[in-house]
Design a protein around this motif. Structure first.
Motif, PDB file in Angstrom:
ATOM      1  N   ILE A  31       6.412  34.636  46.200  1.00 37.99           N
ATOM      2  CA  ILE A  31       6.662  36.038  46.587  1.00 37.99           C
ATOM      3  C   ILE A  31       5.427  36.594  47.303  1.00 37.99           C
ATOM      4  CG2 ILE A  31       7.137  38.379  45.720  1.00 37.99           C
ATOM      5  CD1 ILE A  31       8.722  37.046  43.396  1.00 37.99           C
ATOM      6  N   GLU A  32       4.255  36.233  46.789  1.00 41.64           N
ATOM      7  CA  GLU A  32       2.995  36.683  47.400  1.00 41.64           C
ATOM      8  C   GLU A  32       2.876  36.147  48.839  1.00 41.64           C
ATOM      9  OE1 GLU A  32       1.138  38.797  45.777  1.00 41.64           O
ATOM     10  OE2 GLU A  32      -0.132  38.894  47.572  1.00 41.64           O
ATOM     11  N   LYS A  33       3.233  34.874  49.001  1.00 43.15           N
ATOM     12  CA  LYS A  33       3.170  34.252  50.336  1.00 43.15           C
ATOM     13  C   LYS A  33       4.114  34.991  51.305  1.00 43.15           C
ATOM     14  CE  LYS A  33       4.088  29.793  52.499  1.00 43.15           C
ATOM     15  NZ  LYS A  33       4.832  28.553  52.339  1.00 43.15           N
ATOM     16  N   ALA A  34       5.312  35.309  50.817  1.00 47.42           N
ATOM     17  CA  ALA A  34       6.281  36.026  51.656  1.00 47.42           C
ATOM     18  C   ALA A  34       5.761  37.419  52.010  1.00 47.42           C
ATOM     19  CB  ALA A  34       7.625  36.113  50.928  1.00 47.42           C
ATOM     20  N   ALA A  35       5.120  38.068  51.040  1.00 50.29           N
ATOM     21  CA  ALA A  35       4.607  39.420  51.286  1.00 50.29           C
ATOM     22  C   ALA A  35       3.537  39.392  52.373  1.00 50.29           C
ATOM     23  CB  ALA A  35       4.048  40.010  49.992  1.00 50.29           C
ATOM     24  N   LYS A  36       2.713  38.339  52.371  1.00 45.89           N
ATOM     25  CA  LYS A  36       1.673  38.216  53.413  1.00 45.89           C
ATOM     26  C   LYS A  36       2.320  37.986  54.779  1.00 45.89           C
ATOM     27  CE  LYS A  36      -2.577  36.862  51.175  1.00 45.89           C
ATOM     28  NZ  LYS A  36      -2.313  36.113  49.920  1.00 45.89           N
ATOM     29  N   ALA A  37       3.307  37.079  54.791  1.00 46.80           N
ATOM     30  CA  ALA A  37       3.975  36.759  56.069  1.00 46.80           C
ATOM     31  C   ALA A  37       4.677  37.989  56.638  1.00 46.80           C
ATOM     32  CB  ALA A  37       4.978  35.629  55.844  1.00 46.80           C
ATOM     33  N   PHE A  38       5.146  38.843  55.775  1.00 43.28           N
ATOM     34  CA  PHE A  38       5.868  40.042  56.231  1.00 43.28           C
ATOM     35  C   PHE A  38       4.999  40.910  57.136  1.00 43.28           C
ATOM     36  CE2 PHE A  38       6.997  44.576  55.287  1.00 43.28           C
ATOM     37  CZ  PHE A  38       8.173  44.610  56.022  1.00 43.28           C
TER      38      PHE A  38
END
Ligand code: ADP
Length: 422
Positions: A31-38
């Motif tokens: 989820i953290e990785k996705a939040a960064k990519a966002f």
């Protein structure tokens, strides 16, 4: 990643592959990785997001046979269904690729000025999908979220992750890292933490009604939107006028009933209750039963096979338990009713004979979703009776109406409380 799951081919019970199972910590990290990519993905121009989605669709089309074979091996689908599924994945991606440039806001005149609204992405969207059409269910959820500028964390059903995982490998060069993330694992270890995470902006779910309720509660507690696609026990209503002539339409109605076995009955809109007007019951069933008996089960990779294996041992057991429940409730077995023991390499496959149980609408086999090739059959007297039986259900997903009378089709279509009436 601490544990592994051994994925089984339901057609022969052979091991296909071991896949890693995520846990709470791994889910949070993704989820953290996705939040960064966002942070970067939301800034990509809509027209560029559209282009990337079209490239994604093209890759799916280029790999349709490979993806279809993986789907057969993992979910027990026939190859015909799996090719249909792969083609539809490409269609869905292409469809949504047209939307990023059409996410219009509004201009609203107000005193001394104008209000402007924008459609903004929500951030990280959690998506939990079932096992009956693994890549298609994924595409339905991934495509609209990603084109709108969201990043996704998607959890497949733990025992059907293969086609999605390979699909992600195939498209690895197309979308930036972190935009689409797959976390495989059990509902309690991955699904629940994902649905309850305070880092997601939305949760989307397809699966059973009971789990849907739990997901809705998680969303309510975090005050985020939830999209739920849940179960069904769809009525398929056959009026006496279908038998006015022995023509193509009558034949089509027979085929319409036999649709209960499509994809082994593992379809949420499966027409799993047949309501037949009593005046034509015998005549109609004379045509229906041989057609059901002719359904060919076998090797799912053989293009002549019409229905394959149930997706898992648990599902096989659940369906067989409903055969017993039906018998105990006094339902009459019209055809089928047994596990289908095939020979040779398929001897251990999870096959079930297409089954018709005749009874009344209060029985559990009429009221509960079985999700297998089991049709609950009953009769009705007139249109009012048909409508009352059709609507006597906790579900409201789909319904079929078969008649030569356009006005009746219209009335029933409006009267049946279902999201879609065909
Ligand atoms: P089915 O009965 O058809 O298997 P489920 O609703 O149990 O349907 O499963 C659909 C999806 O929901 C699967 O990916 C499953 O792992 C996931 N799931 C199951 N239980 C939970 C839960 N408590 N929280 C979140 N996801 C769950």
């Amino acid at each position: 990643m601490s544990a592994v799951y051994e994925v089984i081919n339901p057609a022969n019970e052979q091991s296909v592959k071991k896949v890693d199972l995520a846990d709470l910590a791994a889910t949070d990290a993704v989820i953290e990785k996705a939040a960064k990519a966002f942070e970067s993905w939301k800034k990509i121009a809509p027209s560029d997001r559209a282009k990337l989605l079209r490239a994604f669709a093209q890759v799916v089309s280029d790999h349709r046979e490979e993806l279809a074979k993986l789907e057969v091996t993992n979910s027990g689908h026939t190859i015909g269904n799996a090719l249909w599924e792969a083609d539809n994945v490409a269609n869905v991606l292409n469809y949504y690729s047209a939307s990023p440039e059409r996410l219009f806001g509004k201009q609203i005149p107000v005193a001394n000025g104008i209000d402007i609204t924008f459609k903004e992405p929500l951030g990280v969207v959690g998506q939990i999908i079932p096992w009956n059409f693994p890549i298609l269910m994924a595409a339905w959820k991934l495509a609209p979220a990603v084109v709108a500028g969201n990043c996704v964390v998607l959890k497949p059903a733990e025992f059907t992750p293969i086609s999605i995982l390979i699909l992600m490998e195939i498209i690895a060069d197309i979308l930036p890292p972190g935009v689409i993330n797959i976390v495989n694992g059990y509902g309690r270890d991955v699904g629940a933490p994902l649905a309850n995470s305070r880092r997601i902006g939305k949760i989307a779910f397809t699966g059973s009604t009971g789990t849907g309720r739990v997901i809705a509660q998680a969303a309510a507690s975090n005050l985020i939107p939830a999209t739920l696609e849940l179960g069904g026990k769809s009525p398929n209503v056959f009026f006496e006028d279908i038998a006015d002539a022995d023509d193509d339409f009558f034949d089509k109605a027979v085929e319409g009933l036999v649709l209960f076995a499509f994809n082994q009955g593992e379809v949420c809109t499966c027409p799993s209750r047949a309501l037949i007007q009593e005046s034509i019951y015998d005549k109609f069933m004379e045509r229906v039963l041989p057609r059901v008996a002719a359904i060919k089960q076998g090797n799912p990779l053989d293009p002549n096979t019409m229905i394959g294996a149930q997706a898992s041992q648990d599902q096989l057991n659940k369906i067989m338990s409903y055969m017993d429940i039906g018998k105990q409730e006094g339902a009459k077995l019209l055809i089928g009713g047994e596990r289908n023991m095939l020979s040779g390499a398929l001897a251990d496959g999870y096959y079930i004979q297409p089954t018709l149980l005749k009874g009344h609408n209060k029985m559990r086999v009429f009221q509960e979703e079985i999700f297998g090739p089991v049709l609950a059959v009953t009769t009705f007297k007139d249109e009012a009776d048909a409508l009352a039986i059709a609507n006597d259900t906790i579900f409201g997903l789909g319904s079929g109406v078969w008649t030569r009378d356009g006005s009746r089709a219209y009335r029933m279509g409006r009267g049946i409380k279902a999201g879609r009436v065909w």
